[in-house]
Design a protein around this motif. Structure first.
Motif, PDB file in Angstrom:
ATOM      1  N   CYS A 122       0.850  -1.201   0.000  1.00 33.18           N
ATOM      2  CA  CYS A 122       0.000   0.000   0.000  1.00 33.18           C
ATOM      3  C   CYS A 122       0.877   1.240   0.000  1.00 33.18           C
ATOM      4  O   CYS A 122       1.932   1.267   0.634  1.00 33.18           O
ATOM      5  N   THR A 123       0.425   2.259  -0.727  1.00 34.58           N
ATOM      6  CA  THR A 123       1.204   3.481  -0.892  1.00 34.58           C
ATOM      7  C   THR A 123       0.407   4.699  -0.468  1.00 34.58           C
ATOM      8  O   THR A 123      -0.774   4.832  -0.828  1.00 34.58           O
ATOM      9  N   SER A 124       1.036   5.580   0.283  1.00 34.92           N
ATOM     10  CA  SER A 124       0.480   6.896   0.588  1.00 34.92           C
ATOM     11  C   SER A 124       1.343   7.937  -0.102  1.00 34.92           C
ATOM     12  O   SER A 124       2.579   7.857  -0.042  1.00 34.92           O
ATOM     13  N   GLY A 125       0.703   8.893  -0.756  1.00 35.85           N
ATOM     14  CA  GLY A 125       1.458   9.917  -1.465  1.00 35.85           C
ATOM     15  C   GLY A 125       0.781  11.264  -1.413  1.00 35.85           C
ATOM     16  O   GLY A 125      -0.436  11.358  -1.231  1.00 35.85           O
ATOM     17  N   SER A 126       1.571  12.303  -1.588  1.00 37.39           N
ATOM     18  CA  SER A 126       1.042  13.668  -1.557  1.00 37.39           C
ATOM     19  C   SER A 126       0.618  14.151  -2.932  1.00 37.39           C
ATOM     20  O   SER A 126       0.144  15.270  -3.083  1.00 37.39           O
ATOM     21  N   TYR A 127       0.773  13.309  -3.955  1.00 37.97           N
ATOM     22  CA  TYR A 127       0.576  13.738  -5.340  1.00 37.97           C
ATOM     23  C   TYR A 127      -0.832  13.445  -5.875  1.00 37.97           C
ATOM     24  O   TYR A 127      -1.188  13.893  -6.959  1.00 37.97           O
ATOM     25  N   GLU A 128      -1.645  12.693  -5.126  1.00 34.52           N
ATOM     26  CA  GLU A 128      -2.946  12.291  -5.653  1.00 34.52           C
ATOM     27  C   GLU A 128      -4.045  13.323  -5.411  1.00 34.52           C
ATOM     28  O   GLU A 128      -4.788  13.676  -6.310  1.00 34.52           O
ATOM     29  N   ARG A 129      -4.182  13.789  -4.163  1.00 35.54           N
ATOM     30  CA  ARG A 129      -5.307  14.669  -3.828  1.00 35.54           C
ATOM     31  C   ARG A 129      -4.813  15.914  -3.103  1.00 35.54           C
ATOM     32  O   ARG A 129      -4.255  15.832  -2.018  1.00 35.54           O
ATOM     33  N   LYS A 130      -5.040  17.062  -3.727  1.00 32.22           N
ATOM     34  CA  LYS A 130      -4.667  18.349  -3.140  1.00 32.22           C
ATOM     35  C   LYS A 130      -5.929  19.094  -2.706  1.00 32.22           C
ATOM     36  O   LYS A 130      -6.994  18.936  -3.284  1.00 32.22           O
ATOM     37  N   SER A 131      -5.770  19.945  -1.713  1.00 30.79           N
ATOM     38  CA  SER A 131      -6.892  20.747  -1.240  1.00 30.79           C
ATOM     39  C   SER A 131      -7.183  21.889  -2.219  1.00 30.79           C
ATOM     40  O   SER A 131      -6.267  22.580  -2.667  1.00 30.79           O
ATOM     41  N   ASP A 132      -8.454  22.072  -2.538  1.00 31.91           N
ATOM     42  CA  ASP A 132      -8.863  23.209  -3.369  1.00 31.91           C
ATOM     43  C   ASP A 132      -8.815  24.512  -2.585  1.00 31.91           C
ATOM     44  O   ASP A 132      -8.755  25.592  -3.170  1.00 31.91           O
ATOM     45  N   LEU A 133      -8.835  24.412  -1.268  1.00 34.56           N
ATOM     46  CA  LEU A 133      -8.838  25.610  -0.414  1.00 34.56           C
ATOM     47  C   LEU A 133      -7.438  26.096  -0.091  1.00 34.56           C
ATOM     48  O   LEU A 133      -7.227  27.286   0.120  1.00 34.56           O
ATOM     49  N   ASN A 134      -6.492  25.160  -0.050  1.00 31.39           N
ATOM     50  CA  ASN A 134      -5.117  25.506   0.301  1.00 31.39           C
ATOM     51  C   ASN A 134      -4.166  24.604  -0.477  1.00 31.39           C
ATOM     52  O   ASN A 134      -4.080  23.416  -0.191  1.00 31.39           O
ATOM     53  N   PRO A 135      -3.434  25.156  -1.445  1.00 28.03           N
ATOM     54  CA  PRO A 135      -2.560  24.324  -2.280  1.00 28.03           C
ATOM     55  C   PRO A 135      -1.429  23.655  -1.509  1.00 28.03           C
ATOM     56  O   PRO A 135      -0.824  22.702  -1.996  1.00 28.03           O
ATOM     57  N   GLY A 136      -1.147  24.127  -0.314  1.00 24.93           N
ATOM     58  CA  GLY A 136      -0.096  23.522   0.497  1.00 24.93           C
ATOM     59  C   GLY A 136      -0.566  22.326   1.299  1.00 24.93           C
ATOM     60  O   GLY A 136       0.219  21.688   2.001  1.00 24.93           O
ATOM     61  N   ILE A 137      -1.853  22.017   1.187  1.00 32.67           N
ATOM     62  CA  ILE A 137      -2.442  20.917   1.957  1.00 32.67           C
ATOM     63  C   ILE A 137      -2.867  19.800   1.010  1.00 32.67           C
ATOM     64  O   ILE A 137      -3.488  20.048  -0.025  1.00 32.67           O
ATOM     65  N   HIS A 138      -2.497  18.562   1.365  1.00 35.18           N
ATOM     66  CA  HIS A 138      -3.023  17.400   0.650  1.00 35.18           C
ATOM     67  C   HIS A 138      -3.814  16.559   1.649  1.00 35.18           C
ATOM     68  O   HIS A 138      -4.036  16.979   2.785  1.00 35.18           O
ATOM     69  N   HIS A 139      -4.274  15.379   1.231  1.00 36.93           N
ATOM     70  CA  HIS A 139      -5.225  14.634   2.058  1.00 36.93           C
ATOM     71  C   HIS A 139      -4.597  13.953   3.271  1.00 36.93           C
ATOM     72  O   HIS A 139      -5.315  13.414   4.105  1.00 36.93           O
ATOM     73  N   ILE A 140      -3.253  13.992   3.407  1.00 33.10           N
ATOM     74  CA  ILE A 140      -2.602  13.464   4.606  1.00 33.10           C
ATOM     75  C   ILE A 140      -2.218  14.649   5.486  1.00 33.10           C
ATOM     76  O   ILE A 140      -1.353  15.454   5.112  1.00 33.10           O
ATOM     77  N   ILE A 141      -2.869  14.756   6.635  1.00 34.37           N
ATOM     78  CA  ILE A 141      -2.703  15.934   7.487  1.00 34.37           C
ATOM     79  C   ILE A 141      -2.297  15.494   8.893  1.00 34.37           C
ATOM     80  O   ILE A 141      -2.890  14.583   9.473  1.00 34.37           O
ATOM     81  N   ASN A 142      -1.280  16.148   9.422  1.00 33.87           N
ATOM     82  CA  ASN A 142      -0.844  15.900  10.795  1.00 33.87           C
ATOM     83  C   ASN A 142      -1.865  16.526  11.749  1.00 33.87           C
ATOM     84  O   ASN A 142      -2.066  17.741  11.723  1.00 33.87           O
ATOM     85  N   PRO A 143      -2.520  15.738  12.597  1.00 40.74           N
ATOM     86  CA  PRO A 143      -3.559  16.290  13.473  1.00 40.74           C
ATOM     87  C   PRO A 143      -3.015  17.240  14.532  1.00 40.74           C
ATOM     88  O   PRO A 143      -3.762  18.048  15.081  1.00 40.74           O
ATOM     89  N   LYS A 144      -1.715  17.180  14.797  1.00 40.86           N
ATOM     90  CA  LYS A 144      -1.143  18.013  15.847  1.00 40.86           C
ATOM     91  C   LYS A 144      -0.914  19.454  15.391  1.00 40.86           C
ATOM     92  O   LYS A 144      -1.100  20.399  16.154  1.00 40.86           O
ATOM     93  N   ASN A 145      -0.486  19.615  14.120  1.00 41.23           N
ATOM     94  CA  ASN A 145      -0.244  20.986  13.626  1.00 41.23           C
ATOM     95  C   ASN A 145      -1.145  21.371  12.454  1.00 41.23           C
ATOM     96  O   ASN A 145      -1.039  22.480  11.929  1.00 41.23           O
ATOM     97  N   LYS A 146      -1.999  20.444  12.020  1.00 44.45           N
ATOM     98  CA  LYS A 146      -2.965  20.660  10.936  1.00 44.45           C
ATOM     99  C   LYS A 146      -2.296  20.993   9.605  1.00 44.45           C
ATOM    100  O   LYS A 146      -2.870  21.650   8.741  1.00 44.45           O
TER     101      LYS A 146
END
Length: 301
Positions: free
Chosen positions: A213-237
């Motif tokens: 299984c693979t996790s990557g930052s290249y598949e899904r980006k946030s439409d609201l913030n280009p610096g955010i993808h679907h893997i988010i650290n809950p501690k610093n958001k």
């Protein structure tokens, strides 16, 4: 004589492809493949954050009340809470509201936007499971996200249906389990997608009866913030940027699924240390396309 039977369907926002190597009849094989697909349907119906009618979201609406749940919800919840404790909350299933606030709250089929509101700071410790009664109790309003394990869980259930065959692959959008041997009697050759070019393979594995299984930052980006993808650290958001892809090889897909996300969140050094502790193989790719292997070069399953 061995033959290949293959079917493809859409579940969980991804193409699920099942390929079977068998000497059984077409009808018998197809019936088993269809039963394997049924697990994806049931897990999606049970564990989806995008449907207010899912068992998961119904649980999220009941606070301070023990809610009896099905094994299809209890088992992945139990697993994610164990991983959350192991990682001190870097991996945390209560990240759901943070993910929704980043814009990942639209169902891929209905385009319905799901609105949930949790005002307090929440963590995995706000979820309590009762193993004996198979109940879930939420101590605060929160949104549980099982996106890091639901697909792997469905793959594992499908695999149990298909173990009767000489060889098979259950591939859900690149997350997969390769059972037995291919049609030539060899280990399955599995390609890891190049994170910057979908048409290219950056690394190839040869495996048998293992999940990748693979996790990557290249598949899904946030439409609201280009610096955010679907893997988010809950501690610093924030979304980690050190790694661009993290592939884990494990005996079970739910394990590979969860630890690929966990390793991505932790970064290369801490991620590799965790994988060493749990004894899992990996291929990590940094944002400058450096490849870091753990045990993969000499892999022999």
């Amino acid at each position: 004589m061995k033959k290949i039977i293959r079917k493809t369907k859409l579940f969980m926002d991804t193409v699920v492809d099942i390929k079977v190597v068998t000497t059984k009849s077409f009808d018998e094989t197809e019936a088993s493949i269809n039963r394997a697909f049924d697990f994806f349907r049931e897990v999606e119906k049970t564990c989806s954050r995008f449907s207010l009618e899912s068992e998961l979201m119904k649980v999220c609406k009941q606070i301070n009340t023990p809610v009896p749940v099905s094994p299809l919800l209890f088992e992945p919840l139990k697993f994610v809470l164990e991983v959350a404790k192991w990682t001190n909350g870097i991996f945390d299933p209560t990240v759901g509201q943070i993910i929704e606030n980043a814009g990942f709250n639209q169902h891929y089929l209905t385009e319905e936007v799901i609105q949930n509101n949790t005002s307090e700071i929440v963590t995995y410790s706000d979820i309590s499971l009762n193993e004996e009664d198979k109940t879930v109790l939420l101590k605060k309003p929160l949104v549980i996200d099982l996106g890091a394990v639901a697909k792997g869980f469905a793959i594992d259930l499908a695999v149990n249906e298909l173990r009767q065959f000489d060889g098979f692959i259950v591939n859900a959008g690149g997350d997969l389990y390769a059972g037995g041997l291919d049609e030539l009697g060899d280990k399955w050759k599995i390609g890891i997608q190049h994170p910057q070019n979908k048409e290219k393979i950056i690394h190839t594995l040869e495996i048998s009866s293992m999940a990748v299984c693979t996790s990557g930052s290249y598949e899904r980006k946030s439409d609201l913030n280009p610096g955010i993808h679907h893997i988010i650290n809950p501690k610093n958001k924030k979304s980690p940027t050190e790694l661009i892809s993290c592939s884990i090889i494990a005996p079970y897909a739910m394990m590979a699924d969860a630890f690929s996300t966990t390793c991505f969140l932790m970064g290369r050094k801490k991620g590799l240390a965790l994988l060493e502790e749990v004894g899992l193989e990996s291929i990590l790719i940094s944002s400058d396309l450096q490849i870091y292997h753990k045990g993969v070069d000499n892999i022999d399953y």
